[in-house]
Design a protein around this motif. Sequence first.
Motif, PDB file in Angstrom:
ATOM      1  N   PRO A  29       0.809  -1.221   0.000  1.00  0.00           N
ATOM      2  CA  PRO A  29       0.000   0.000   0.000  1.00  0.00           C
ATOM      3  C   PRO A  29       0.844   1.274   0.000  1.00  0.00           C
ATOM      4  O   PRO A  29       1.958   1.303   0.526  1.00  0.00           O
ATOM      5  CB  PRO A  29      -0.805  -0.113   1.295  1.00  0.00           C
ATOM      6  CG  PRO A  29      -0.005  -1.018   2.174  1.00  0.00           C
ATOM      7  CD  PRO A  29       0.693  -1.973   1.251  1.00  0.00           C
ATOM      8  N   ALA A  30       0.272   2.322  -0.595  1.00  0.00           N
ATOM      9  CA  ALA A  30       0.924   3.628  -0.610  1.00  0.00           C
ATOM     10  C   ALA A  30       0.943   4.191   0.799  1.00  0.00           C
ATOM     11  O   ALA A  30      -0.027   4.071   1.547  1.00  0.00           O
ATOM     12  CB  ALA A  30       0.190   4.564  -1.556  1.00  0.00           C
ATOM     13  N   CYS A  47       5.610   2.982  -1.385  1.00  0.00           N
ATOM     14  CA  CYS A  47       4.690   1.849  -1.325  1.00  0.00           C
ATOM     15  C   CYS A  47       5.371   0.812  -0.442  1.00  0.00           C
ATOM     16  O   CYS A  47       6.526   0.458  -0.671  1.00  0.00           O
ATOM     17  CB  CYS A  47       4.395   1.292  -2.708  1.00  0.00           C
ATOM     18  SG  CYS A  47       3.403   2.441  -3.699  1.00  0.00           S
ATOM     19  N   SER A  48       4.649   0.347   0.566  1.00  0.00           N
ATOM     20  CA  SER A  48       5.245  -0.436   1.646  1.00  0.00           C
ATOM     21  C   SER A  48       5.067  -1.943   1.445  1.00  0.00           C
ATOM     22  O   SER A  48       3.999  -2.480   1.731  1.00  0.00           O
ATOM     23  CB  SER A  48       4.601   0.001   2.966  1.00  0.00           C
ATOM     24  OG  SER A  48       5.086  -0.754   4.023  1.00  0.00           O
ATOM     25  N   ALA A  69      13.861   1.366  -2.743  1.00  0.00           N
ATOM     26  CA  ALA A  69      13.582   1.652  -1.325  1.00  0.00           C
ATOM     27  C   ALA A  69      12.094   1.642  -1.015  1.00  0.00           C
ATOM     28  O   ALA A  69      11.591   2.455  -0.253  1.00  0.00           O
ATOM     29  CB  ALA A  69      14.239   2.954  -0.895  1.00  0.00           C
ATOM     30  N   GLY A  70      11.401   0.719  -1.617  1.00  0.00           N
ATOM     31  CA  GLY A  70       9.968   0.530  -1.457  1.00  0.00           C
ATOM     32  C   GLY A  70       9.510  -0.412  -2.553  1.00  0.00           C
ATOM     33  O   GLY A  70      10.298  -1.215  -3.053  1.00  0.00           O
ATOM     34  N   ALA A  71       8.245  -0.311  -2.924  1.00  0.00           N
ATOM     35  CA  ALA A  71       7.699  -1.126  -4.015  1.00  0.00           C
ATOM     36  C   ALA A  71       7.033  -0.195  -5.033  1.00  0.00           C
ATOM     37  O   ALA A  71       6.806   0.976  -4.755  1.00  0.00           O
ATOM     38  CB  ALA A  71       6.688  -2.123  -3.459  1.00  0.00           C
ATOM     39  N   ASN A  72       6.742  -0.740  -6.205  1.00  0.00           N
ATOM     40  CA  ASN A  72       6.027  -0.013  -7.256  1.00  0.00           C
ATOM     41  C   ASN A  72       6.817   1.215  -7.702  1.00  0.00           C
ATOM     42  O   ASN A  72       7.958   1.076  -8.093  1.00  0.00           O
ATOM     43  CB  ASN A  72       4.612   0.336  -6.808  1.00  0.00           C
ATOM     44  CG  ASN A  72       3.846  -0.903  -6.372  1.00  0.00           C
ATOM     45  OD1 ASN A  72       4.082  -1.990  -6.863  1.00  0.00           O
ATOM     46  ND2 ASN A  72       2.950  -0.736  -5.431  1.00  0.00           N
ATOM     47  N   GLU A 114      15.060  13.119 -10.873  1.00  0.00           N
ATOM     48  CA  GLU A 114      13.843  12.704 -11.580  1.00  0.00           C
ATOM     49  C   GLU A 114      12.918  11.999 -10.586  1.00  0.00           C
ATOM     50  O   GLU A 114      13.037  10.794 -10.348  1.00  0.00           O
ATOM     51  CB  GLU A 114      14.186  11.778 -12.744  1.00  0.00           C
ATOM     52  CG  GLU A 114      12.996  11.497 -13.622  1.00  0.00           C
ATOM     53  CD  GLU A 114      13.371  10.712 -14.865  1.00  0.00           C
ATOM     54  OE1 GLU A 114      12.481  10.031 -15.396  1.00  0.00           O
ATOM     55  OE2 GLU A 114      14.532  10.758 -15.290  1.00  0.00           O
ATOM     56  N   ALA A 115      12.002  12.767 -10.003  1.00  0.00           N
ATOM     57  CA  ALA A 115      11.154  12.247  -8.929  1.00  0.00           C
ATOM     58  C   ALA A 115      10.111  11.255  -9.424  1.00  0.00           C
ATOM     59  O   ALA A 115       9.803  10.283  -8.731  1.00  0.00           O
ATOM     60  CB  ALA A 115      10.470  13.398  -8.189  1.00  0.00           C
ATOM     61  N   GLU A 116       9.551  11.475 -10.592  1.00  0.00           N
ATOM     62  CA  GLU A 116       8.477  10.610 -11.101  1.00  0.00           C
ATOM     63  C   GLU A 116       9.062   9.504 -11.968  1.00  0.00           C
ATOM     64  O   GLU A 116       9.344   9.703 -13.137  1.00  0.00           O
ATOM     65  CB  GLU A 116       7.478  11.436 -11.922  1.00  0.00           C
ATOM     66  CG  GLU A 116       6.802  12.541 -11.135  1.00  0.00           C
ATOM     67  CD  GLU A 116       5.900  12.024 -10.026  1.00  0.00           C
ATOM     68  OE1 GLU A 116       5.225  11.005 -10.236  1.00  0.00           O
ATOM     69  OE2 GLU A 116       5.880  12.635  -8.948  1.00  0.00           O
TER      70      GLU A 116
END
Length: 168
Positions: A29-30, A47-48, A69-72, A114-116
Amino acid sequence: MKKLKSVLIGLLIISGFSANAQGKAAKSPAMETKAVIGNVEVRITDCSPSVRDREIFGGLETFGKVWRAGANEATTMSFSNAVTINGSELAAGTYSFFVTPSKEDNWEVIFNSEAEQWGVYKLDRKKDVLVSEASVTAIDKKEKLKYSIEGNFIHLDWDTKRVSIRVN
């Protein structure tokens, strides 16, 4: 009449699948973590993921390979004012955040302009604006990846590791 009955049954089945899909919780989940360090508003979006009986560091997340450092989507960190990260200057703004796990006690942390972006698939290392070493310590097992902000530190906790980033 038979045709209408068949169509109605089909619609009921489809709506049942749709309702079931909407009711399922996301595997990763976000999440959003916010706090103020000094006079700087800090916001982390990720996303955890969960451990789910997997070997995480050295397994799912390979030592020596950049991880989102997360998912998605790539994790992002936003700073309302300029900060220093582990002693290196970083301008105000929003950055994608990556980590390179290691067998050692210090891991590489990367702030990219590049954040996105989705994961690390199109990570352009030429857009890295800060690369630093962060300390890693052992912690009690954490099933879900979690970011926290405590004092002057951003912590990433997952599985049996805590990555700590000093922010001033």
